[in-house]
Design a protein around this motif. Structure first.
Motif, mmCIF file in Angstrom:
data_model
loop_
_atom_site.group_PDB
_atom_site.id
_atom_site.type_symbol
_atom_site.label_atom_id
_atom_site.label_comp_id
_atom_site.label_asym_id
_atom_site.label_seq_id
_atom_site.Cartn_x
_atom_site.Cartn_y
_atom_site.Cartn_z
ATOM 1 N N UNK A 72 101.297 81.247 58.324
ATOM 2 C CA UNK A 72 102.060 82.200 57.521
ATOM 3 C C UNK A 72 101.100 83.312 57.122
ATOM 4 N N UNK A 73 101.426 84.535 57.529
ATOM 5 C CA UNK A 73 100.500 85.654 57.370
ATOM 6 C C UNK A 73 101.094 86.764 56.506
ATOM 7 N N UNK A 74 100.184 87.560 55.906
ATOM 8 C CA UNK A 74 100.632 88.741 55.170
ATOM 9 C C UNK A 74 100.754 89.918 56.136
ATOM 10 N N UNK A 75 101.027 91.091 55.620
ATOM 11 C CA UNK A 75 101.217 92.282 56.463
ATOM 12 C C UNK A 75 99.971 92.646 57.268
ATOM 13 N N UNK A 76 98.800 92.285 56.750
ATOM 14 C CA UNK A 76 97.547 92.631 57.428
ATOM 15 C C UNK A 76 97.077 91.563 58.415
ATOM 16 N N UNK A 77 97.841 90.488 58.588
ATOM 17 C CA UNK A 77 97.463 89.436 59.528
ATOM 18 C C UNK A 77 96.593 88.352 58.916
ATOM 19 N N UNK A 78 96.355 88.413 57.614
ATOM 20 C CA UNK A 78 95.556 87.394 56.936
ATOM 21 C C UNK A 78 96.425 86.142 56.745
ATOM 22 N N UNK A 134 99.825 64.464 73.766
ATOM 23 C CA UNK A 134 100.534 64.946 72.590
ATOM 24 C C UNK A 134 100.218 66.414 72.358
ATOM 25 N N UNK A 135 101.032 67.025 71.520
ATOM 26 C CA UNK A 135 100.855 68.433 71.159
ATOM 27 C C UNK A 135 100.863 68.519 69.641
ATOM 28 N N UNK A 136 99.888 69.198 69.107
ATOM 29 C CA UNK A 136 99.884 69.476 67.669
ATOM 30 C C UNK A 136 100.220 70.951 67.507
ATOM 31 N N UNK A 137 101.324 71.202 66.824
ATOM 32 C CA UNK A 137 101.809 72.556 66.609
ATOM 33 C C UNK A 137 101.313 73.061 65.256
ATOM 34 N N UNK A 138 100.861 74.306 65.211
ATOM 35 C CA UNK A 138 100.335 74.908 63.985
ATOM 36 C C UNK A 138 101.168 76.124 63.615
ATOM 37 N N UNK A 139 101.599 76.160 62.360
ATOM 38 C CA UNK A 139 102.333 77.300 61.816
ATOM 39 C C UNK A 139 101.385 78.072 60.916
ATOM 40 N N UNK A 148 106.451 82.695 68.607
ATOM 41 C CA UNK A 148 105.700 81.724 69.391
ATOM 42 C C UNK A 148 104.560 82.426 70.116
ATOM 43 N N UNK A 149 103.346 81.892 69.955
ATOM 44 C CA UNK A 149 102.188 82.409 70.681
ATOM 45 C C UNK A 149 102.183 81.700 72.041
ATOM 46 N N UNK A 150 102.204 82.444 73.154
ATOM 47 C CA UNK A 150 102.310 81.837 74.483
ATOM 48 C C UNK A 150 101.143 80.890 74.817
ATOM 49 N N UNK A 151 101.461 79.891 75.637
ATOM 50 C CA UNK A 151 100.491 78.908 76.098
ATOM 51 C C UNK A 151 100.798 78.643 77.571
ATOM 52 N N UNK A 152 99.780 78.640 78.424
ATOM 53 C CA UNK A 152 100.027 78.477 79.859
ATOM 54 C C UNK A 152 100.326 77.037 80.261
ATOM 55 N N UNK A 153 100.126 76.052 79.380
ATOM 56 C CA UNK A 153 100.405 74.651 79.700
ATOM 57 C C UNK A 153 101.718 74.157 79.109
ATOM 58 N N UNK A 154 102.253 74.928 78.194
ATOM 59 C CA UNK A 154 103.406 74.457 77.432
ATOM 60 C C UNK A 154 104.379 75.602 77.175
ATOM 61 N N UNK A 208 105.315 85.796 52.572
ATOM 62 C CA UNK A 208 104.712 86.055 53.869
ATOM 63 C C UNK A 208 105.500 87.100 54.635
ATOM 64 N N UNK A 209 104.814 87.754 55.575
ATOM 65 C CA UNK A 209 105.445 88.797 56.381
ATOM 66 C C UNK A 209 105.618 88.380 57.830
ATOM 67 N N UNK A 210 104.915 87.310 58.225
ATOM 68 C CA UNK A 210 104.932 86.907 59.627
ATOM 69 C C UNK A 210 104.642 85.417 59.726
ATOM 70 N N UNK A 211 105.302 84.745 60.670
ATOM 71 C CA UNK A 211 105.035 83.332 60.955
ATOM 72 C C UNK A 211 104.732 83.221 62.440
ATOM 73 N N UNK A 212 103.574 82.644 62.761
ATOM 74 C CA UNK A 212 103.222 82.416 64.161
ATOM 75 C C UNK A 212 103.119 80.929 64.415
ATOM 76 N N UNK A 213 103.581 80.510 65.588
ATOM 77 C CA UNK A 213 103.547 79.110 65.994
ATOM 78 C C UNK A 213 102.590 78.982 67.173
ATOM 79 N N UNK A 214 101.493 78.259 66.939
ATOM 80 C CA UNK A 214 100.482 78.028 67.972
ATOM 81 C C UNK A 214 100.640 76.630 68.529
ATOM 82 N N UNK A 215 100.507 76.473 69.816
ATOM 83 C CA UNK A 215 100.567 75.164 70.458
ATOM 84 C C UNK A 215 99.311 74.928 71.292
ATOM 85 N N UNK A 216 98.181 75.428 70.797
ATOM 86 C CA UNK A 216 96.955 75.356 71.597
ATOM 87 C C UNK A 216 96.163 74.065 71.372
#
Length: 170
Positions: A98-104, A91-96, A50-56, A158-166
């Motif tokens: 999926x990244x490779x080892x280099x962050x792409x 409302x909140x739109x959540x974004x997933x 989870x990528x931190x968010x100051x509102x949520x 994929x090597x990494x999954x990030x969840x954005x709530x921005x």
């Protein structure tokens, strides 16, 4: 007396050494270990970060590969969001991502929080349901849930999954 003590000590050490001598360590053969690793490998995947968010506040409660006899395996991620701001959130739109080892970013998916799911409906679904997109705002301190499911066959390696709530509408 010293002889008796020496004999008793030898007997104790003899009994203890035979007890420990019978201790065995079970070693798995390499074929069995490999088969067991293959059994667990399909369930192993990079967990969602989870990528931190100051509102949520976002908490992931489920992050599993779901399997069924009738469908391909799916990545299922579920959780809870809480409004930690001092204003209501529509409302909140959540974004997933999926990244490779280099962050792409290799693949992306998005969804709305549970109370605003109808915002993702297309015109055809709106017509069938005979309703317009709507949402229930999250008041400060109030929580809602989300659940994401995508077939693993749709995902690249994929090597990494990030969840954005921005993407928040206030």
């Amino acid at each position: 007396m010293k002889k008796l003590f020496a004999i008793a000590t030898l007997l104790v050490f003899g009994a203890v050494s035979t007890t420990f001598a019978d201790t065995r360590v079970k070693i798995k053969d390499s074929d069995h270990a490999r088969a067991e690793a293959d059994l667990h490998a399909p369930n192993d995947h990079p967990k969602t970060q989870v990528v931190p968010n100051d509102q949520l506040q976002v908490v992931v409660t489920d992050d599993v590969i779901a399997r069924s006899c009738c469908m391909p395996p799916s990545l299922v991620v579920g959780g809870k969001i809480t409004n930690v701001s001092d204003r209501p959130i529509d409302y909140v739109r959540l974004h997933f991502a999926f990244e490779d080892r280099n962050g792409k970013v290799l693949h992306g998916e998005s969804l709305y929080n549970h109370h605003a799911e109808s915002l993702a409906d297309d015109a055809w679904v709106q017509k069938i349901l005979n309703e317009k997109p709507h949402f229930e705002p999250l008041r400060p301190g109030q929580s809602d849930t989300f659940r994401f499911s995508v077939p693993c066959s749709e995902l690249p390696a994929f090597s990494k999954v990030e969840l954005f709530s921005n993407d928040i509408k206030q």
